[in-house]
Design an enzyme around this catalytic site. Structure first.
Site, PDB file in Angstrom:
ATOM      1  N   CYS A  73       1.209  -1.180   0.131  1.00 40.77           N
ATOM      2  CA  CYS A  73      -0.303   0.122   0.064  1.00 40.77           C
ATOM      3  C   CYS A  73       0.887   1.165   0.091  1.00 40.77           C
ATOM      4  O   CYS A  73       1.158   1.189   1.118  1.00 40.77           O
ATOM      5  CB  CYS A  73      -1.084   0.061   1.344  1.00 40.77           C
ATOM      6  N   CYS A 197      -5.679   6.155  -3.374  1.00 39.71           N
ATOM      7  CA  CYS A 197      -4.598   4.903  -3.927  1.00 39.71           C
ATOM      8  C   CYS A 197      -3.156   5.035  -4.454  1.00 39.71           C
ATOM      9  O   CYS A 197      -3.133   5.689  -5.637  1.00 39.71           O
ATOM     10  CB  CYS A 197      -5.841   3.862  -4.067  1.00 39.71           C
ATOM     11  N   GLY A 198      -2.290   4.750  -3.479  1.00 42.10           N
ATOM     12  CA  GLY A 198      -0.842   5.444  -3.252  1.00 42.10           C
ATOM     13  C   GLY A 198      -0.428   3.927  -5.037  1.00 42.10           C
ATOM     14  O   GLY A 198       0.577   5.012  -5.778  1.00 42.10           O
TER      15      GLY A 198
END
EC number: 5.1.1.7
Length: 256
Positions: A73, A197-198
């Site tokens: 993540c 969302c990285g």
């Protein structure tokens, strides 16, 4: 069991964060899911443990909101670097291990710069592409993204025959003037749209480079602004960095 926890957020992607340097914390899938539950628990897109690991400043252990162990993540990684600095584990630079391997990171001017994995393959699909930036990502360019039903359209892709077994994150991308993207993401494990969302914006930036976008790419998400820099070498990408803010929201205690 009484837990001291911290809540962090990076462009609206929020996390329950635990200091497990002692190694005493062991959570079941049900307990993780409870802590991430927005009505009955603390509420978060995921949960992270900061642990000791020989040869590294720390280890990142990440769980999705459904309580299952997850792949990398990006925003979580940035938040954990900020947490490590808060704890005094690192100062301005960090070297840590996550599910997808080692990561370098540094903090500068209030932003966390997180090096992502190199990407050597982008699969072409009909009207989209698929690549892994630490987590699997489907990337589709669209128009009028603000009006798109990301939950319904993203869920349809995530549970399609191709992806339903392992799952994928689904990114819808609108190309904007000035080397800028607008990205919205349906995340597996959360099974909903998140504010950011990285690994998803990283995938979107690399995909957009094939349409002429230059590094660094500025990215608008529902939760704020991010930036992705990279070096492109043919169809491969290296020195990929996800850049953005990471903020401690609060500290609390909860009994499980």
């Amino acid at each position: 069991m009484k837990l001291t926890f911290y809540k962090y957020q990076g462009t609206g992607n929020d996390f329950v964060v635990l200091d497990n340097r002692s190694g005493d914390i062991s959570l079941t899938q049900e307990q993780v899911a409870f802590l991430c539950d927005r009505r009955k628990g603390v509420g978060a897109d995921g949960l992270m443990l900061l642990q000791l690991k020989e040869g590294y400043d720390f280890e990142m252990v990440y769980y999705n909101a459904d309580g299952r162990p997850s792949s990398m993540c990006g925003n979580g990684g940035r938040c954990l670097v900020a947490f490590a600095q808060f704890l005094g584990v690192v100062q301005e630079e960090a070297y840590f291990i996550a599910s997808d391997g080692p990561h370098q990171a540094y903090l500068k001017d209030g932003l966390v710069h997180l090096q992502m994995i190199d990407v050597h393959h982008v699969e072409e699909l009909e009207n989209a592409c698929f690549l892994n930036t630490g987590s699997p990502h489907y990337v589709q360019q669209v128009a009028a993204l603000q009006e798109l039903d990301v939950f319904a359209e993203g869920r349809a892709v995530r549970y399609s025959d191709r992806f339903k077994a392992e799952g994928t994150n689904v990114n819808f991308v609108e190309h904007l003037p000035g080397n800028k993207l607008f990205v919205r993401t349906y995340e597996r494990g959360v099974e909903d749209e998140t504010f950011s969302c990285g690994t998803g914006v990283t995938a979107a930036a690399l995909a957009a480079s094939r349409s002429g976008y230059q590094s660094p790419v500025n990215i608008k998400v529902l939760g704020g602004q991010l930036q992705v820099s990279f070096e492109k070498d043919g169809n491969s990408f290296k020195n990929v960095f996800l850049i953005g803010p990471a903020e401690q929201v609060f500290k609390g205690e909860i009994t499980l």
